[in-house]
Scaffold this active site. Structure first.
Site, short mmCIF file in Angstrom:
data_model
loop_
_atom_site.label_atom_id
_atom_site.label_comp_id
_atom_site.label_asym_id
_atom_site.label_seq_id
_atom_site.Cartn_x
_atom_site.Cartn_y
_atom_site.Cartn_z
N ASP A 8 45.35 45.27 22.41
CA ASP A 8 44.73 46.07 21.35
C ASP A 8 45.25 45.55 20.00
O ASP A 8 45.96 44.52 19.95
CB ASP A 8 44.96 47.58 21.57
CG ASP A 8 46.37 48.04 21.20
OD1 ASP A 8 47.24 47.17 20.93
OD2 ASP A 8 46.60 49.26 21.17
N CYS A 65 49.99 46.12 24.05
CA CYS A 65 49.65 47.07 22.99
C CYS A 65 50.90 47.21 22.12
O CYS A 65 51.84 46.41 22.27
CB CYS A 65 49.13 48.40 23.54
SG CYS A 65 50.33 49.40 24.43
N THR A 67 53.38 49.47 22.03
CA THR A 67 54.59 49.80 22.81
C THR A 67 54.57 49.19 24.21
O THR A 67 55.62 49.12 24.86
CB THR A 67 54.68 51.32 23.00
OG1 THR A 67 53.48 51.76 23.66
CG2 THR A 67 54.85 52.05 21.67
N HIS A 98 58.86 42.09 44.64
CA HIS A 98 58.79 43.37 45.35
C HIS A 98 57.46 44.10 45.19
O HIS A 98 56.99 44.70 46.13
CB HIS A 98 59.91 44.31 44.86
CG HIS A 98 61.27 43.88 45.27
ND1 HIS A 98 62.38 44.70 45.16
CD2 HIS A 98 61.73 42.70 45.78
CE1 HIS A 98 63.45 44.05 45.59
NE2 HIS A 98 63.09 42.84 45.96
N ARG A 133 58.45 45.37 54.34
CA ARG A 133 58.67 46.64 53.63
C ARG A 133 57.93 46.65 52.29
O ARG A 133 57.41 47.69 51.87
CB ARG A 133 60.16 46.94 53.46
CG ARG A 133 60.87 45.97 52.55
CD ARG A 133 62.39 46.04 52.67
NE ARG A 133 62.94 44.80 52.16
CZ ARG A 133 63.72 44.67 51.12
NH1 ARG A 133 64.15 45.70 50.50
NH2 ARG A 133 64.12 43.50 50.69
N HIS A 134 57.86 45.51 51.64
CA HIS A 134 57.16 45.47 50.35
C HIS A 134 55.65 45.54 50.54
O HIS A 134 54.95 46.20 49.77
CB HIS A 134 57.57 44.23 49.56
CG HIS A 134 59.02 44.23 49.19
ND1 HIS A 134 59.63 45.32 48.59
CD2 HIS A 134 60.00 43.32 49.38
CE1 HIS A 134 60.92 45.06 48.41
NE2 HIS A 134 61.17 43.85 48.88
C1 RB5 Z 1 48.23 51.73 18.42
O1 RB5 Z 1 48.60 52.18 17.17
C2 RB5 Z 1 49.25 52.12 19.47
O2 RB5 Z 1 49.18 53.48 19.72
C3 RB5 Z 1 48.98 51.35 20.74
O3 RB5 Z 1 49.04 49.99 20.47
C4 RB5 Z 1 49.96 51.57 21.87
O4 RB5 Z 1 51.27 51.40 21.43
C5 RB5 Z 1 49.79 52.78 22.66
O5 RB5 Z 1 50.53 53.07 23.63
#
Ligand code: RB5
Length: 143
Positions: A8, A65, A67, A98, A133-134
């Protein structure tokens, strides 16, 4: 090995850097978007990737993204997808051995480019262990 990449707007810059870096290494990353820093919705980006992985168009994918969290939640709701956020070298190896993870996830605003490359290089070159197991546990994920 066919590898796709998608992000994103929060992961756009990291995606572009990775495409350039791997092109120089002779490794092509197929770009599924987004194609600018304009705001977009990470679930839609995740689903472009998961559709392509389930159709076996690619062997593995990279999702990014801001985070790494939102896009991994979206991807992991899809049956057959095992998306793992890579945050150290051991995790990058173990999630292939795994979990047979098929998507590597990064936080474009949280992780350094050097770390992302280091972790993805381990991820893309590590094979699933195929231990019973995996295999059993992965099967349980999709039931
Ligand atoms: C976008 O601002 C942000 O929310 C997105 O990139 C992401 O981190 C969401 O989890």
């Amino acid at each position: 090995m066919n590898i796709a990449i998608a992000a994103d707007h929060g992961g756009f810059e990291m995606k572009q850097k990775l495409i350039n870096h791997y092109e120089k290494q002779g490794v092509s990353l197929v770009d599924l978007g987004t194609h600018s820093e304009e705001s977009c919705d990470y679930p839609k980006i995740a689903h472009k990737m998961t559709d392509a992985i389930l159709k076996k168009e690619f062997d593995m994918g990279i999702l990014i993204c801001g985070t790494g969290i939102g896009i991994s939640i979206a991807a992991n709701r899809v049956k057959g997808i095992r998306a793992a956020i890579l945050y150290n070298e051991q995790v990058a190896r173990l999630t292939r051995e795994h979990n047979d993870a098929n998507i590597a996830v990064f936080g474009g605003r949280m992780q350094s480019f050097d770390d992302v490359v280091k972790y993805f290089d381990i991820f893309r070159t590590t094979k699933f262990s195929e231990e019973n197991r995996h295999c059993r546990r992965i099967g349980e994920l999709d039931r």
